[in-house]
Every structure is written in C-alpha cells, then in structure tokens.
Design a protein around this motif. Structure first.
Motif, short mmCIF file in Angstrom:
data_model
loop_
_atom_site.label_atom_id
_atom_site.label_comp_id
_atom_site.label_asym_id
_atom_site.label_seq_id
_atom_site.Cartn_x
_atom_site.Cartn_y
_atom_site.Cartn_z
N VAL A 94 -5.13 5.19 -86.05
CA VAL A 94 -5.96 5.72 -87.15
C VAL A 94 -5.48 7.14 -87.45
N ALA A 130 -5.48 2.20 -89.77
CA ALA A 130 -6.36 2.68 -90.84
C ALA A 130 -6.12 4.15 -91.11
N PHE A 132 -8.31 7.32 -92.11
CA PHE A 132 -9.71 7.77 -92.17
C PHE A 132 -9.78 8.92 -93.16
N ARG A 139 -13.02 4.52 -93.53
CA ARG A 139 -11.71 4.02 -93.11
C ARG A 139 -11.15 3.11 -94.18
#
Ligand code: SF4
Length: 213
Positions: A94, A130, A132, A139
């Motif tokens: 992420v 993802a 963010f 997300r």
C-alpha cells in the motif's frame, strides 16, 4: 560511480517521477535538484505517519510499515509504506499519496515496482496492491497485471539510459502537470517551449521550396 555513470540501483520514486515527466526525473536524479511546493510539503507531512518502521498483527495479515525493498533483476531500490503479509500467502503493498487519483499512471507504476521487488525478495506473489489517497482517506486497489509490469521494466531501462546519457529531456507541454510541479521555477518550461517554437518557425522560414531555382 563517476559523474557519467548511472546509479547501480534506481530509486522506486524515480519511476513515479519519470512517468509524471522524464525531465523532472532527470532534474532530481541526474542533477540533484529538488524544491518543495504546496503539494510536496503537504504530502511529506501526511507521509510522516507511515515513515516509521514497525508492524502490527491484524485479523488476516501481519502489517509492516516503512519496509526497505529492492530488486537485483530490475536494479531498483526503495521503501514500501505498508506491506500486508496476508494469511492467503500473498503480499499486498500500500503506497500513501497525498492527492487524488491522477490521469497519469505514475503512482500505479511505483506500486507495481514495489510489488515486483517484494516478489523477488520473498518468492511470494503480490498480484495486487493499493494507493491510499490521504485526502479522501480511501484505498484505490490496483491490479499488478502484465502490462503494468512491462511498463515498470521499460521505465527502469529508460531511466538508466537517460541518466547514463546525462542529457536532460525537453519539457513536456502540459500546463496542468507543470503547474503542479515543484521544479517549475528551475525547469522554466514556458521559456523552453517558446524557444522550441521559435526554432521551429525559423526552420520553416529557411526551408528551401522544392521548385525554387
Ligand atoms: S515544470 Fe513541467 S516540464 Fe518541467 S520538470 Fe516539471 S513537469 Fe516537467
């Protein structure tokens, strides 16, 4: 490394900058230029939250923060803001970003490069991850597909060749991107656009006509 040599390992952030604008990438990684603007300062402040290394155990994953990663195959190095080591055996990176999704692929490219690094390091698959978006606190999932992986390889090669050549690419002609770029005052794109257009006009003026005698 001497001045004419490209770095052995290219920072993951260089991929992001290259996809945004090759000239920006060269100015930062080839010439060491960097200045903040409202976008970079705001992004850095919010980013501090995921800059400290650590981990926590969640229901279906062990989550690690600020994890150094690299790829010998691609010659890349950098840091993942968040890596989720999920119970299903996959790894889910992420990347924290200040703003909303852009029209261009720079954030996705950086995330895909992170995924490729952790796959090489661990032997575990990282098929998705993802971004963010800190402003919206949401997300956005990104599938790390073959086309994104190919773009990572192409960008890494292009950056290495650009830094080895030591020649700054011309400015992009995109007032929106340039308007948000912290290097605009150093780059002076409008000036170079104008010079380019004058050169084109001058070249046109002195084109010999085919039937001239
Ligand atoms: S001002 Fe525009 S051309 Fe110059 S580095 Fe930034 S994005 Fe690239």
């Amino acid at each position: 490394m001497n001045e004419a040599s490209p770095p052995d390992l290219i920072p993951l952030s260089a991929l992001n900058q290259y996809a945004y604008c090759p000239r920006r990438c060269f100015l930062i990684h080839g010439e060491g230029e960097f200045t903040d603007n409202v976008h970079t300062v705001s992004g850095s402040r919010e980013h501090e939250r995921v800059d400290a290394a650590g981990y926590e155990n969640k229901a279906d994953a062990r989550v690690e923060y600020a994890v150094p990663v690299w790829s010998d195959c691609l010659g890349l190095t950098g840091k993942c803001d968040v890596l989720e080591f999920r119970d299903d055996g996959t790894i889910y990176p992420v990347e924290y970003k200040h703003g909303p999704k852009r029209r261009w692929l720079n954030d996705d490219l950086q995330l895909a490069a992170q995924a490729m690094c952790v796959e090489e390091m661990t032997g575990k698959p990282a098929p998705k991850g993802a971004i963010f978006h800190q402003k919206s606190r949401r997300r956005r999932e990104v599938i790390i597909d073959d086309s994104l992986r190919s773009l990572v390889k192409e960008a890494a090669s292009a950056i290495r060749a650009m830094l080895a050549a030591g020649v700054s690419p011309p400015p992009i002609e995109d007032s929106r991107r340039c308007g948000e770029c912290s290097l605009k005052t150093i780059c002076e794109p409008e000036l170079l656009w104008a010079v380019g257009h004058v050169s084109e006009l001058a070249a046109g003026l002195f084109q010999p006509e085919e039937d001239a005698v």
